[in-house]
Design a protein around this motif. Structure first.
Motif, PDB file in Angstrom:
ATOM      1  N   ALA A   7       5.569  10.785   0.830  1.00  0.00           N
ATOM      2  CA  ALA A   7       4.424  11.280   1.609  1.00  0.00           C
ATOM      3  C   ALA A   7       3.127  10.945   0.890  1.00  0.00           C
ATOM      4  N   ASP A   8       3.107  11.119  -0.420  1.00  0.00           N
ATOM      5  CA  ASP A   8       1.923  10.788  -1.207  1.00  0.00           C
ATOM      6  C   ASP A   8       1.614   9.290  -1.120  1.00  0.00           C
ATOM      7  N   LYS A   9       2.659   8.478  -1.198  1.00  0.00           N
ATOM      8  CA  LYS A   9       2.477   7.031  -1.122  1.00  0.00           C
ATOM      9  C   LYS A   9       2.003   6.599   0.280  1.00  0.00           C
ATOM     10  N   ILE A  10       2.485   7.277   1.307  1.00  0.00           N
ATOM     11  CA  ILE A  10       2.054   6.961   2.669  1.00  0.00           C
ATOM     12  C   ILE A  10       0.549   7.179   2.800  1.00  0.00           C
ATOM     13  N   VAL A  11       0.066   8.288   2.293  1.00  0.00           N
ATOM     14  CA  VAL A  11      -1.356   8.624   2.413  1.00  0.00           C
ATOM     15  C   VAL A  11      -2.219   7.779   1.478  1.00  0.00           C
ATOM     16  N   LYS A  12      -1.810   7.671   0.210  1.00  0.00           N
ATOM     17  CA  LYS A  12      -2.649   7.025  -0.802  1.00  0.00           C
ATOM     18  C   LYS A  12      -2.388   5.536  -1.001  1.00  0.00           C
ATOM     19  N   GLY A  13      -1.250   5.044  -0.516  1.00  0.00           N
ATOM     20  CA  GLY A  13      -0.881   3.659  -0.753  1.00  0.00           C
ATOM     21  C   GLY A  13      -0.173   3.513  -2.088  1.00  0.00           C
ATOM     22  N   GLY A  14       0.192   2.300  -2.432  1.00  0.00           N
ATOM     23  CA  GLY A  14       0.882   2.064  -3.690  1.00  0.00           C
ATOM     24  C   GLY A  14       1.181   0.594  -3.869  1.00  0.00           C
ATOM     25  N   SER A  15       1.692   0.243  -5.037  1.00  0.00           N
ATOM     26  CA  SER A  15       2.042  -1.156  -5.294  1.00  0.00           C
ATOM     27  C   SER A  15       3.085  -1.249  -6.393  1.00  0.00           C
ATOM     28  N   GLY A  16       3.764  -2.398  -6.425  1.00  0.00           N
ATOM     29  CA  GLY A  16       4.680  -2.715  -7.492  1.00  0.00           C
ATOM     30  C   GLY A  16       6.113  -2.256  -7.336  1.00  0.00           C
ATOM     31  N   VAL A  17       6.406  -1.383  -6.400  1.00  0.00           N
ATOM     32  CA  VAL A  17       7.770  -0.884  -6.258  1.00  0.00           C
ATOM     33  C   VAL A  17       8.642  -1.864  -5.473  1.00  0.00           C
ATOM     34  N   TRP A  18       8.072  -2.485  -4.456  1.00  0.00           N
ATOM     35  CA  TRP A  18       8.840  -3.355  -3.566  1.00  0.00           C
ATOM     36  C   TRP A  18       8.376  -4.807  -3.623  1.00  0.00           C
ATOM     37  N   GLY A  19       7.624  -5.170  -4.624  1.00  0.00           N
ATOM     38  CA  GLY A  19       7.148  -6.540  -4.748  1.00  0.00           C
ATOM     39  C   GLY A  19       5.641  -6.576  -4.883  1.00  0.00           C
ATOM     40  N   PRO A  20       5.074  -7.773  -4.773  1.00  0.00           N
ATOM     41  CA  PRO A  20       3.652  -7.933  -5.068  1.00  0.00           C
ATOM     42  C   PRO A  20       2.687  -7.467  -3.972  1.00  0.00           C
ATOM     43  N   VAL A  21       3.166  -7.281  -2.763  1.00  0.00           N
ATOM     44  CA  VAL A  21       2.278  -6.895  -1.666  1.00  0.00           C
ATOM     45  C   VAL A  21       2.056  -5.388  -1.715  1.00  0.00           C
ATOM     46  N   PRO A  22       0.816  -4.932  -1.923  1.00  0.00           N
ATOM     47  CA  PRO A  22       0.566  -3.486  -1.988  1.00  0.00           C
ATOM     48  C   PRO A  22       0.602  -2.840  -0.608  1.00  0.00           C
ATOM     49  N   MET A  23       0.968  -1.575  -0.601  1.00  0.00           N
ATOM     50  CA  MET A  23       0.883  -0.788   0.631  1.00  0.00           C
ATOM     51  C   MET A  23      -0.491  -0.142   0.632  1.00  0.00           C
ATOM     52  N   PRO A  24      -1.272  -0.386   1.672  1.00  0.00           N
ATOM     53  CA  PRO A  24      -2.611   0.213   1.706  1.00  0.00           C
ATOM     54  C   PRO A  24      -2.549   1.713   1.973  1.00  0.00           C
ATOM     55  N   ALA A  25      -3.624   2.394   1.607  1.00  0.00           N
ATOM     56  CA  ALA A  25      -3.750   3.813   1.937  1.00  0.00           C
ATOM     57  C   ALA A  25      -3.824   3.962   3.449  1.00  0.00           C
ATOM     58  N   ASN A  26      -3.362   5.085   3.942  1.00  0.00           N
ATOM     59  CA  ASN A  26      -3.356   5.354   5.380  1.00  0.00           C
ATOM     60  C   ASN A  26      -4.123   6.636   5.663  1.00  0.00           C
ATOM     61  N   ALA A  27      -5.440   6.521   5.682  1.00  0.00           N
ATOM     62  CA  ALA A  27      -6.298   7.688   5.884  1.00  0.00           C
ATOM     63  C   ALA A  27      -6.092   8.337   7.249  1.00  0.00           C
ATOM     64  N   GLN A  28      -5.552   7.600   8.205  1.00  0.00           N
ATOM     65  CA  GLN A  28      -5.322   8.141   9.543  1.00  0.00           C
ATOM     66  C   GLN A  28      -4.095   9.047   9.593  1.00  0.00           C
ATOM     67  N   VAL A  29      -3.337   9.130   8.493  1.00  0.00           N
ATOM     68  CA  VAL A  29      -2.146   9.968   8.421  1.00  0.00           C
ATOM     69  C   VAL A  29      -2.465  11.212   7.598  1.00  0.00           C
ATOM     70  N   SER A  30      -2.306  12.370   8.204  1.00  0.00           N
ATOM     71  CA  SER A  30      -2.546  13.627   7.482  1.00  0.00           C
ATOM     72  C   SER A  30      -1.398  13.879   6.503  1.00  0.00           C
ATOM     73  N   PRO A  31      -1.609  14.713   5.495  1.00  0.00           N
ATOM     74  CA  PRO A  31      -0.511  15.043   4.578  1.00  0.00           C
ATOM     75  C   PRO A  31       0.708  15.635   5.299  1.00  0.00           C
ATOM     76  N   ALA A  32       0.487  16.456   6.305  1.00  0.00           N
ATOM     77  CA  ALA A  32       1.606  17.037   7.058  1.00  0.00           C
ATOM     78  C   ALA A  32       2.361  15.950   7.827  1.00  0.00           C
ATOM     79  N   GLU A  33       1.636  15.028   8.450  1.00  0.00           N
ATOM     80  CA  GLU A  33       2.282  13.917   9.154  1.00  0.00           C
ATOM     81  C   GLU A  33       3.036  13.036   8.171  1.00  0.00           C
TER      82      GLU A  33
END
Length: 106
Positions: A68-94
């Motif tokens: 859930a934290d990664k969905i909201v804030k984004g992240g990188s390095g776990v699944w390869g070189p392409v980072p996951m962007p932050a998703n400000a349109q997703v609330s913490p509850a969502e």
């Protein structure tokens, strides 16, 4: 209270539909929040397949919170070189609903 044998199959069907609702609702939420632009349940697109995420975090008791934290804030390095962007349109509850749903993928 006794149930008739004709009532039990109808009750079972209703229970199955009711229990499936959260899965459909979460898939709809993933679509609405544009998660499916980069992810699919069963194959890698830009990001990993949800079934692969579920397998990786299957034994992690903190997986919902981490994802859930990664969905909201984004992240990188776990699944390869392409980072996951932050998703400000997703609330913490969502994000928690989405993370819990992802962890059910097979």
């Amino acid at each position: 209270m006794k149930f008739s044998t004709t009532f039990l199959p109808a009750l079972s069907a209703l229970a199955a539909i009711t229990m499936a609702q959260p899965a459909f609702a979460s898939a709809d939420l993933a679509q609405k929040k544009n998660c499916m632009a980069c992810h699919a349940v069963d194959k890698k697109i830009v990001g990993p397949a949800y079934k692969d995420v579920a397998a990786k975090y299957a034994k992690d008791k903190d997986a919902v919170a981490k994802l859930a934290d990664k969905i909201v804030k984004g992240g990188s390095g776990v699944w390869g070189p392409v980072p996951m962007p932050a998703n400000a349109q997703v609330s913490p509850a969502e994000a928690k609903v989405l993370a819990a749903w992802v962890l059910t993928a097979k």
